[in-house]
Structure formats: C-alpha cells, structure tokens
Design a protein around this motif. Structure first.
Motif, PDB file in Angstrom:
ATOM      1  N   UNK A 137      13.236   2.488  27.355  1.00  0.00           N
ATOM      2  CA  UNK A 137      14.388   2.632  26.447  1.00  0.00           C
ATOM      3  C   UNK A 137      13.935   2.608  24.995  1.00  0.00           C
ATOM      4  N   UNK A 138      12.985   1.734  24.678  1.00  0.00           N
ATOM      5  CA  UNK A 138      12.465   1.668  23.311  1.00  0.00           C
ATOM      6  C   UNK A 138      11.783   2.986  22.939  1.00  0.00           C
ATOM      7  N   UNK A 139      10.990   3.528  23.849  1.00  0.00           N
ATOM      8  CA  UNK A 139      10.312   4.797  23.599  1.00  0.00           C
ATOM      9  C   UNK A 139      11.329   5.920  23.385  1.00  0.00           C
ATOM     10  N   UNK A 140      12.344   5.983  24.259  1.00  0.00           N
ATOM     11  CA  UNK A 140      13.366   7.020  24.135  1.00  0.00           C
ATOM     12  C   UNK A 140      14.076   6.925  22.789  1.00  0.00           C
ATOM     13  N   UNK A 141      14.438   5.723  22.403  1.00  0.00           N
ATOM     14  CA  UNK A 141      15.106   5.531  21.117  1.00  0.00           C
ATOM     15  C   UNK A 141      14.254   5.980  19.947  1.00  0.00           C
TER      16      UNK A 141
ATOM     17  N   UNK B 227      29.203   5.772  14.940  1.00  0.00           N
ATOM     18  CA  UNK B 227      27.837   5.790  14.424  1.00  0.00           C
ATOM     19  C   UNK B 227      27.021   4.647  15.025  1.00  0.00           C
ATOM     20  N   UNK B 228      27.660   3.524  15.270  1.00  0.00           N
ATOM     21  CA  UNK B 228      26.962   2.373  15.831  1.00  0.00           C
ATOM     22  C   UNK B 228      26.391   2.686  17.219  1.00  0.00           C
TER      23      UNK B 228
ATOM     24  N   UNK C 256      21.554   3.490  20.547  1.00  0.00           N
ATOM     25  CA  UNK C 256      20.674   4.327  21.359  1.00  0.00           C
ATOM     26  C   UNK C 256      19.279   4.401  20.734  1.00  0.00           C
ATOM     27  N   UNK C 257      19.221   4.635  19.435  1.00  0.00           N
ATOM     28  CA  UNK C 257      17.929   4.737  18.753  1.00  0.00           C
ATOM     29  C   UNK C 257      17.162   3.419  18.756  1.00  0.00           C
TER      30      UNK C 257
ATOM     31  N   UNK D 105      21.964   0.701  27.348  1.00  0.00           N
ATOM     32  CA  UNK D 105      22.958   0.086  28.204  1.00  0.00           C
ATOM     33  C   UNK D 105      24.351   0.069  27.602  1.00  0.00           C
ATOM     34  N   UNK D 106      24.468   0.282  26.309  1.00  0.00           N
ATOM     35  CA  UNK D 106      25.761   0.292  25.644  1.00  0.00           C
ATOM     36  C   UNK D 106      26.499   1.611  25.789  1.00  0.00           C
TER      37      UNK D 106
END
Length: 65
Positions: A10-14, A39-40, A45-46, A51-52
């Motif tokens: 997830x960190x890499x994707x963001x 925007x949040x 995501x970034x 998960x949100x």
C-alpha cells in the motif's frame, strides 16, 4: 515471488500514485474534483491508507487522466 506485507505494498502504491500525479503536474484537488471524491480521500490513498476507500475507487484514481 514478492513476499512484502500488504502495508508495504500500500505504501509503494501510494508513492507511485503521488509520483505520477506530480510528474504530470496534477493537483490532488483537481483529481478529487474530477472524480467527485473528497480531497482527503486522494491524500489517504497516496499515504498508503487504501483501506479507507473501495478498490473500485482506487482504480478510478489510478486510471484517471
């Protein structure tokens, strides 16, 4: 086979989404407006907090132009 944890992926994707957005001089605000997302949610995501949002929402961000 890559055995990294879901958190690492997830960190890499963001980071990749942010890099591509910045590479194309697009603001998170403009993406949010175009997709009718807060925007949040783009920021989350970034920052690897996939998960949100639903998978279909994440796909919309990734494939938007």
């Amino acid at each position: 086979m890559n055995r990294s944890s879901p958190y690492v992926r997830r960190q890499w994707l963001g980071r990749e989404i942010r890099r591509l957005r910045e590479e194309h001089d697009v603001t998170s605000e403009s993406i949010a407006r175009a997709l009718s997302f807060p925007r949040q949610q783009i920021s989350a995501l970034e920052n690897g907090h996939l998960g949100r949002m639903s998978l279909s929402s994440a796909e919309s961000v990734i494939t938007s132009r």
